[in-house]
Design a protein around this motif. Structure first.
Motif, mmCIF file in Angstrom:
data_model
loop_
_atom_site.group_PDB
_atom_site.id
_atom_site.type_symbol
_atom_site.label_atom_id
_atom_site.label_comp_id
_atom_site.label_asym_id
_atom_site.label_seq_id
_atom_site.Cartn_x
_atom_site.Cartn_y
_atom_site.Cartn_z
ATOM 1 N N GLY A 102 8.805 1.483 6.158
ATOM 2 C CA GLY A 102 8.887 2.628 6.904
ATOM 3 C C GLY A 102 7.717 2.665 8.020
ATOM 4 N N TRP A 103 7.454 3.584 8.620
ATOM 5 C CA TRP A 103 6.784 3.876 9.669
ATOM 6 C C TRP A 103 5.088 4.303 9.316
ATOM 7 N N TYR A 104 4.246 3.359 9.162
ATOM 8 C CA TYR A 104 2.936 3.372 8.764
ATOM 9 C C TYR A 104 2.807 4.384 7.467
ATOM 10 N N VAL A 105 3.618 3.512 6.417
ATOM 11 C CA VAL A 105 3.253 4.281 5.088
ATOM 12 C C VAL A 105 3.185 3.040 4.262
ATOM 13 N N SER A 106 2.468 3.301 3.072
ATOM 14 C CA SER A 106 2.558 2.355 1.900
ATOM 15 C C SER A 106 3.810 2.283 1.209
ATOM 16 N N CYS A 107 4.340 1.102 0.758
ATOM 17 C CA CYS A 107 5.452 0.880 0.169
ATOM 18 C C CYS A 107 5.329 0.189 -1.091
ATOM 19 N N GLU A 108 4.641 0.866 -2.049
ATOM 20 C CA GLU A 108 3.992 0.275 -3.333
ATOM 21 C C GLU A 108 5.128 -0.356 -3.973
ATOM 22 N N ALA A 109 6.393 -0.233 -3.937
ATOM 23 C CA ALA A 109 7.496 -0.755 -4.665
ATOM 24 C C ALA A 109 7.745 -2.274 -4.230
ATOM 25 N N ARG A 110 7.464 -2.424 -3.008
ATOM 26 C CA ARG A 110 7.308 -3.680 -2.191
ATOM 27 C C ARG A 110 6.153 -4.423 -2.542
ATOM 28 N N TRP A 137 3.529 -7.278 -3.223
ATOM 29 C CA TRP A 137 3.553 -8.655 -4.055
ATOM 30 C C TRP A 137 3.225 -8.589 -5.212
ATOM 31 N N SER A 138 2.282 -7.822 -5.679
ATOM 32 C CA SER A 138 1.567 -7.579 -6.789
ATOM 33 C C SER A 138 2.344 -6.980 -7.979
ATOM 34 N N ALA A 139 2.093 -5.552 -7.597
ATOM 35 C CA ALA A 139 2.618 -4.626 -8.493
ATOM 36 C C ALA A 139 4.059 -4.020 -8.261
ATOM 37 N N GLY A 140 4.882 -4.364 -7.286
ATOM 38 C CA GLY A 140 6.024 -3.676 -7.004
ATOM 39 C C GLY A 140 7.087 -3.928 -7.964
ATOM 40 N N ASP A 141 8.167 -3.206 -7.777
ATOM 41 C CA ASP A 141 9.039 -3.042 -8.928
ATOM 42 C C ASP A 141 10.651 -3.198 -8.001
ATOM 43 N N ASN A 142 10.505 -3.489 -6.743
ATOM 44 C CA ASN A 142 11.557 -4.041 -5.936
ATOM 45 C C ASN A 142 11.898 -5.412 -6.194
ATOM 46 N N ALA A 143 13.255 -5.566 -6.704
ATOM 47 C CA ALA A 143 13.565 -6.899 -7.173
ATOM 48 C C ALA A 143 13.804 -7.836 -5.947
ATOM 49 N N GLN A 144 13.796 -7.647 -4.802
ATOM 50 C CA GLN A 144 14.050 -8.631 -3.778
ATOM 51 C C GLN A 144 12.642 -9.140 -3.522
ATOM 52 N N SER A 151 7.734 -9.476 -7.645
ATOM 53 C CA SER A 151 6.350 -9.214 -7.737
ATOM 54 C C SER A 151 5.844 -10.009 -9.025
ATOM 55 N N HIS A 152 4.509 -10.201 -9.460
ATOM 56 C CA HIS A 152 3.755 -10.704 -10.294
ATOM 57 C C HIS A 152 4.180 -9.506 -11.456
ATOM 58 N N TYR A 153 4.334 -8.260 -11.383
ATOM 59 C CA TYR A 153 4.495 -7.233 -12.275
ATOM 60 C C TYR A 153 5.819 -7.720 -12.918
ATOM 61 N N LEU A 154 7.068 -7.638 -11.824
ATOM 62 C CA LEU A 154 8.334 -8.083 -12.542
ATOM 63 C C LEU A 154 8.527 -9.411 -13.080
ATOM 64 N N ARG A 155 7.897 -10.196 -12.728
ATOM 65 C CA ARG A 155 7.991 -11.562 -13.424
ATOM 66 C C ARG A 155 7.406 -11.477 -14.948
ATOM 67 N N LEU A 156 6.310 -10.906 -14.896
ATOM 68 C CA LEU A 156 5.573 -10.693 -16.256
ATOM 69 C C LEU A 156 6.334 -9.599 -17.078
ATOM 70 N N ASN A 180 -1.702 0.399 -9.177
ATOM 71 C CA ASN A 180 -2.016 -0.030 -7.965
ATOM 72 C C ASN A 180 -3.184 0.747 -7.424
ATOM 73 N N PHE A 181 -4.540 -0.002 -7.374
ATOM 74 C CA PHE A 181 -5.548 0.719 -6.874
ATOM 75 C C PHE A 181 -6.015 0.148 -5.593
ATOM 76 N N ALA A 182 -4.998 -0.792 -4.826
ATOM 77 C CA ALA A 182 -5.416 -1.238 -3.555
ATOM 78 C C ALA A 182 -5.134 0.031 -2.513
ATOM 79 N N VAL A 183 -6.061 0.120 -1.571
ATOM 80 C CA VAL A 183 -6.156 1.173 -0.373
ATOM 81 C C VAL A 183 -5.826 0.641 0.854
ATOM 82 N N PRO A 184 -5.153 1.099 1.937
ATOM 83 C CA PRO A 184 -4.965 0.546 3.099
ATOM 84 C C PRO A 184 -6.294 0.732 3.719
ATOM 85 N N GLY A 185 -6.722 -0.535 4.327
ATOM 86 C CA GLY A 185 -8.264 -0.254 5.083
ATOM 87 C C GLY A 185 -9.107 -0.675 4.432
#
Length: 276
Positions: free
Chosen positions: A49-57, A59-66, A69-74, A85-90
């Motif tokens: 979406g427009w300038y929002v975080s999409c944590e589901a996507r 690469w590390s902790a997301g749960d989007n099947a497409q 992520s590392h989370y889904l694989r593990l 997910n403690f990452a923060v934009p900026g």
């Protein structure tokens, strides 16, 4: 899959069957809690979406099947993996210590770190984080993790090649417009159409700074020992295109970019025991 033995027994068998260096890499029990540290790349910013975080996507902790992520694989291996997910934009390397504190409080036993793009993406070259300071912050973060969660495995992903982004987008009018109007990563992307010597040299210096960050992160990881691993520069070297970046800013990875990040980093990271 290594049979139906317990992780501990399996680790012993792997140690007996392979050399010491191989065994350390192959005998990693699946974690119980993972923590994602870093900046907007790891929050999936602008991937849905427009300038929002999409944590589901992420690469590390997301749960989007497409993304896979590392989370889904593990999670597929354990079925009980928890994540934060403690990452923060900026965020820059200056913010890593605070994120580490949160990972320790969460008792994370697997931590992913991708930090440094915002250390290089400043208004001016002078404002970029000095290499020595970047290394100092990484060393402090890893030391804190070793002390606070000594059982944790830490994975450090390389910072992407910002000059490649300029190369694949410089001839795209929309990309140039977004970069200019949005003042996106000015150190690399300012005056994107310019081929003047001064601009070419500026881009080369910013790229060299990113490469130095990656070298120092790898060095800090190596000093931590076998509990730390890196992608060996896979993300920096990945030949991404505009198909991998968000059309909201032509900078952040879109869902295809996040999937590529997940695949490249997981393949170059720890080998995990399959307890099933």
């Amino acid at each position: 899959m290594i049979g139906r033995l317990s992780p501990v027994v399996t680790a012993v068998l792997v140690l007996a069957a392979s050399g010491p260096a191989q065994a350390v890499a192959a005998a990693q029990p699946v974690p119980e809690t993972m923590a994602t540290l870093g900046d907007s790349i790891s929050t999936g910013f602008n991937s849905c979406g427009w300038y929002v975080s999409c944590e589901a996507r992420s690469w590390s902790a997301g749960d989007n099947a497409q993304v896979a992520s590392h989370y889904l694989r593990l999670h597929d291996l354990s079925g009980t993996l928890q994540r934060d997910n403690f990452a923060v934009p900026g965020a820059t390397s200056a913010d890593l210590a605070g994120q580490v504190d949160r990972a320790i409080a969460a008792k994370a036993d697997y931590v992913t770190i991708l930090i440094g793009a915002q250390d290089a993406c400043r208004r001016t070259e002078r404002e970029m984080t000095p290499v020595a300071l970047y290394r100092q912050r990484l060393d402090a973060a890893l030391s804190a993790l070793r002390a606070g969660v000594p059982q944790a495995r830490v994975f450090i992903a390389s910072v992407p090649d910002l000059r490649r982004l300029w190369q694949v987008g410089k001839d795209n009018p929309l990309a140039r417009t977004f970069w200019t109007v949005g003042k996106i990563c000015p150190t690399m992307l300012a005056d994107p159409a310019s081929m003047k010597k001064a601009d070419a040299e500026r881009r080369a210096r910013v790229r060299a700074r990113v490469m130095a960050y990656n070298r120092e992160a790898a060095g800090a990881c190596a000093e931590m020992g076998p509990s730390c691993d890196t992608d060996e520069g896979a993300i920096f070297s990945f030949p991404f295109t505009l198909d991998h970046v968000s059309k909201w800013d032509f900078f952040h990875p879109n869902i295809d970019g996040q999937r590529a990040l997940a695949e490249q980093t997981f393949e170059h990271g720890f080998a995990w025991i399959d307890p099933r």
